[in-house]
Design a protein around this motif. Structure first.
Motif, PDB file in Angstrom:
ATOM      1  N   ARG A 158       0.684  -1.006  -0.135  1.00 23.98           N
ATOM      2  CA  ARG A 158       0.356   0.131  -0.195  1.00 23.98           C
ATOM      3  C   ARG A 158       0.924   1.050   0.234  1.00 23.98           C
ATOM      4  O   ARG A 158       0.060   2.109  -0.098  1.00 23.98           O
ATOM      5  N   ILE A 159       2.122   1.422   0.002  1.00 30.42           N
ATOM      6  CA  ILE A 159       3.094   2.065  -0.154  1.00 30.42           C
ATOM      7  C   ILE A 159       3.748   2.804  -1.310  1.00 30.42           C
ATOM      8  O   ILE A 159       4.901   1.783  -1.895  1.00 30.42           O
ATOM      9  N   PRO A 160       3.675   3.750  -1.892  1.00 34.78           N
ATOM     10  CA  PRO A 160       4.737   4.206  -2.835  1.00 34.78           C
ATOM     11  C   PRO A 160       6.092   3.607  -2.179  1.00 34.78           C
ATOM     12  O   PRO A 160       6.946   3.268  -0.990  1.00 34.78           O
ATOM     13  N   ARG A 161       6.455   3.160  -3.747  1.00 32.97           N
ATOM     14  CA  ARG A 161       8.057   2.623  -3.048  1.00 32.97           C
ATOM     15  C   ARG A 161       9.254   3.687  -2.403  1.00 32.97           C
ATOM     16  O   ARG A 161      10.117   3.493  -1.968  1.00 32.97           O
ATOM     17  N   TYR A 162       9.169   4.838  -2.969  1.00 37.62           N
ATOM     18  CA  TYR A 162      10.117   6.147  -2.185  1.00 37.62           C
ATOM     19  C   TYR A 162       9.830   6.123  -1.039  1.00 37.62           C
ATOM     20  O   TYR A 162      10.772   6.490  -0.439  1.00 37.62           O
ATOM     21  N   VAL A 163       8.798   6.045  -0.439  1.00 37.48           N
ATOM     22  CA  VAL A 163       8.166   6.087   0.996  1.00 37.48           C
ATOM     23  C   VAL A 163       8.505   4.787   2.045  1.00 37.48           C
ATOM     24  O   VAL A 163       9.184   5.019   2.948  1.00 37.48           O
ATOM     25  N   LEU A 164       8.905   3.875   0.808  1.00 36.38           N
ATOM     26  CA  LEU A 164       8.919   2.225   1.608  1.00 36.38           C
ATOM     27  C   LEU A 164      10.273   2.292   1.626  1.00 36.38           C
ATOM     28  O   LEU A 164      11.326   1.970   3.043  1.00 36.38           O
ATOM     29  N   MET A 165      11.145   2.985   0.746  1.00 30.66           N
ATOM     30  CA  MET A 165      12.884   3.151   1.029  1.00 30.66           C
ATOM     31  C   MET A 165      13.174   3.973   2.500  1.00 30.66           C
ATOM     32  O   MET A 165      13.887   4.179   2.917  1.00 30.66           O
ATOM     33  N   ILE A 166      11.950   5.330   2.355  1.00 30.38           N
ATOM     34  CA  ILE A 166      12.803   6.017   3.283  1.00 30.38           C
ATOM     35  C   ILE A 166      12.525   5.356   4.778  1.00 30.38           C
ATOM     36  O   ILE A 166      13.266   5.763   5.712  1.00 30.38           O
ATOM     37  N   GLY A 167      11.140   4.843   4.544  1.00 29.81           N
ATOM     38  CA  GLY A 167      10.860   4.086   5.881  1.00 29.81           C
ATOM     39  C   GLY A 167      12.082   3.087   6.606  1.00 29.81           C
ATOM     40  O   GLY A 167      12.285   3.369   7.915  1.00 29.81           O
ATOM     41  N   THR A 168      12.121   2.248   5.891  1.00 30.11           N
ATOM     42  CA  THR A 168      12.952   1.255   5.651  1.00 30.11           C
ATOM     43  C   THR A 168      14.789   2.271   6.156  1.00 30.11           C
ATOM     44  O   THR A 168      14.950   1.187   7.106  1.00 30.11           O
ATOM     45  N   THR A 169      15.254   2.507   5.449  1.00 30.15           N
ATOM     46  CA  THR A 169      16.291   3.302   5.771  1.00 30.15           C
ATOM     47  C   THR A 169      16.167   3.971   7.027  1.00 30.15           C
ATOM     48  O   THR A 169      17.530   3.738   7.927  1.00 30.15           O
ATOM     49  N   GLY A 170      14.926   4.689   7.579  1.00 24.81           N
ATOM     50  CA  GLY A 170      14.775   5.084   9.288  1.00 24.81           C
ATOM     51  C   GLY A 170      15.408   4.434   9.716  1.00 24.81           C
ATOM     52  O   GLY A 170      15.597   4.262  10.909  1.00 24.81           O
ATOM     53  N   LEU A 171      14.539   3.379   9.899  1.00 27.25           N
ATOM     54  CA  LEU A 171      14.613   2.290  10.419  1.00 27.25           C
ATOM     55  C   LEU A 171      15.649   1.344  10.658  1.00 27.25           C
ATOM     56  O   LEU A 171      15.867   0.894  12.438  1.00 27.25           O
ATOM     57  N   SER A 172      16.403   0.850   9.216  1.00 29.37           N
ATOM     58  CA  SER A 172      17.624   0.098  10.187  1.00 29.37           C
ATOM     59  C   SER A 172      18.210   1.065  10.837  1.00 29.37           C
ATOM     60  O   SER A 172      18.763   0.878  11.290  1.00 29.37           O
ATOM     61  N   LEU A 173      18.712   2.906  10.421  1.00 33.25           N
ATOM     62  CA  LEU A 173      19.456   3.565  11.153  1.00 33.25           C
ATOM     63  C   LEU A 173      19.275   3.323  12.324  1.00 33.25           C
ATOM     64  O   LEU A 173      20.279   2.997  13.372  1.00 33.25           O
ATOM     65  N   ILE A 174      17.952   3.727  12.617  1.00 29.71           N
ATOM     66  CA  ILE A 174      17.786   3.634  14.620  1.00 29.71           C
ATOM     67  C   ILE A 174      17.711   2.305  15.238  1.00 29.71           C
ATOM     68  O   ILE A 174      18.095   2.086  16.454  1.00 29.71           O
ATOM     69  N   SER A 175      17.162   1.570  14.444  1.00 32.53           N
ATOM     70  CA  SER A 175      17.255  -0.264  14.856  1.00 32.53           C
ATOM     71  C   SER A 175      18.980  -0.095  14.957  1.00 32.53           C
ATOM     72  O   SER A 175      19.179  -0.811  16.609  1.00 32.53           O
ATOM     73  N   ILE A 176      20.229   0.037  14.603  1.00 31.32           N
ATOM     74  CA  ILE A 176      21.589  -0.037  14.269  1.00 31.32           C
ATOM     75  C   ILE A 176      22.023   0.339  15.911  1.00 31.32           C
ATOM     76  O   ILE A 176      23.281   0.353  16.958  1.00 31.32           O
ATOM     77  N   THR A 177      21.772   1.668  16.365  1.00 29.62           N
ATOM     78  CA  THR A 177      21.861   2.675  17.438  1.00 29.62           C
ATOM     79  C   THR A 177      21.788   2.245  18.509  1.00 29.62           C
ATOM     80  O   THR A 177      21.903   2.227  19.096  1.00 29.62           O
ATOM     81  N   ASN A 178      20.008   1.543  18.206  1.00 27.14           N
ATOM     82  CA  ASN A 178      19.514   0.814  19.282  1.00 27.14           C
ATOM     83  C   ASN A 178      20.314  -0.243  19.649  1.00 27.14           C
ATOM     84  O   ASN A 178      20.153  -0.087  21.819  1.00 27.14           O
ATOM     85  N   ILE A 179      20.712  -1.005  18.578  1.00 27.13           N
ATOM     86  CA  ILE A 179      21.220  -2.072  19.411  1.00 27.13           C
ATOM     87  C   ILE A 179      22.418  -1.538  20.090  1.00 27.13           C
ATOM     88  O   ILE A 179      23.340  -2.392  21.268  1.00 27.13           O
ATOM     89  N   VAL A 180      23.754  -0.472  19.584  1.00 30.00           N
ATOM     90  CA  VAL A 180      25.010   0.105  20.493  1.00 30.00           C
ATOM     91  C   VAL A 180      23.616   0.022  21.109  1.00 30.00           C
ATOM     92  O   VAL A 180      25.375   0.802  22.691  1.00 30.00           O
ATOM     93  N   LEU A 181      22.773   1.381  21.683  1.00 26.29           N
ATOM     94  CA  LEU A 181      22.982   1.660  22.856  1.00 26.29           C
ATOM     95  C   LEU A 181      22.870   1.094  23.727  1.00 26.29           C
ATOM     96  O   LEU A 181      23.063   1.292  25.014  1.00 26.29           O
ATOM     97  N   LEU A 182      21.803   0.010  23.504  1.00 31.48           N
ATOM     98  CA  LEU A 182      21.392  -1.069  24.502  1.00 31.48           C
ATOM     99  C   LEU A 182      23.324  -1.843  25.258  1.00 31.48           C
ATOM    100  O   LEU A 182      23.096  -2.456  26.561  1.00 31.48           O
ATOM    101  N   HIS A 183      23.924  -2.323  24.007  1.00 32.22           N
ATOM    102  CA  HIS A 183      25.004  -3.000  24.555  1.00 32.22           C
ATOM    103  C   HIS A 183      26.084  -1.661  25.064  1.00 32.22           C
ATOM    104  O   HIS A 183      26.356  -2.782  26.205  1.00 32.22           O
ATOM    105  N   ARG A 184      25.737  -0.568  24.977  1.00 33.07           N
ATOM    106  CA  ARG A 184      26.841   0.011  26.090  1.00 33.07           C
ATOM    107  C   ARG A 184      26.354   0.468  27.375  1.00 33.07           C
ATOM    108  O   ARG A 184      26.373   0.647  28.928  1.00 33.07           O
TER     109      ARG A 184
END
Length: 257
Positions: A206-232
């Protein structure tokens, strides 16, 4: 809310957080925190935003629970205003960090904020996915305790006073905040981002490709930083037998976010 009103709210938010940061210059600062006065003001300003946006996001879903059923189209003036105010904060914080921290220390925060701003800007201009953005701001509930923990570190209130042993025990206040911080991190950061990723995958058609790309990229970056944060946090507060206080005086870990 039309585009002009939205811009006014965003601009007013930027100015308001800048004003708050300026006022903090004239308020009493703990002696140990005076050595890093900019960090103290920056974290205190972030705490104000986290407290406001976290409570505001809960209020949005409490008043309009039907927004959970349609995160793409359904929103209210209250939820749209929340995203606009938070957008103003992230713009302000980007400028504050870029002007006051070396690039190597600020790149993680700036990258995170750029991802959040791209998603929030899309929601504000299109008036779509506002509910999805409000879901992401539930993360700020954890940020409240994360920032309180950092302020305790900067003010030298981590360890119990009057102990003269090699490995001083954490104060009761710091211990309680550490456990609450860990619990809210798992609930409002980890679980929320897992739910958001699942929702994005389930509605990808249901989501346009460019919106899906923005959302996926954003979630990926935030997920990585949260993993680092949890480890710290685990290493600093729970797994390490020796606490190195200087390592805990880091720049506030990122949030959106």
């Amino acid at each position: 809310m039309d585009l002009k009103s939205t811009c006014l709210v965003v601009g007013g938010s930027v100015c308001s957080f800048k004003l708050l940061n300026t006022i903090l210059r004239f308020l009493p600062t703990p002696e140990l925190a005076r050595k890093k006065s900019w960090q103290w003001r920056n974290i205190s300003t972030s705490l104000a935003h986290s407290s406001l946006s976290g409570a505001w996001a809960v209020l949005c879903f409490y008043l309009q629970p039907q927004m959970l059923e349609d995160l793409i189209f359904h929103h209210s003036l209250l939820s749209h205003s929340l995203v606009a105010v938070s957008t103003g904060y992230f713009i302000y914080d980007c400028l504050d960090v870029a002007l006051n921290q070396p690039c190597k220390q600020s790149c993680e925060v700036l990258l995170h904020h750029a991802a959040v701003l791209s998603c929030f800007s899309l929601a504000l201009t299109s008036r779509l996915y506002v509910g999805y953005c409000v879901i992401s701001l539930l993360v700020e509930i954890n940020s409240v305790f994360l920032h309180i923990r950092q302020l305790l570190l900067h003010s030298g209130r981590r360890n119990r006073q009057g102990t003269h042993i090699k490995a001083p025990r954490p104060s009761v206040t710091y211990s309680v905040i550490s456990w609450v911080n860990l619990g809210t991190l798992l609930v409002f950061r980890v679980c929320t981002l897992v739910w958001m990723s699942r929702w994005l995958a389930a509605h990808s058609e249901r989501i346009p490709r460019y919106v899906l790309m923005i959302g996926t990229t954003g979630l990926s970056l935030i997920s990585i930083t949260n993993i680092v944060l949890l480890h710290r946090l685990l290493m600093a507060d729970f797994l390490s037998s020796r606490h190195n206080t200087s390592k805990d005086h880091e720049r506030k870990p990122v949030s959106p976010e």
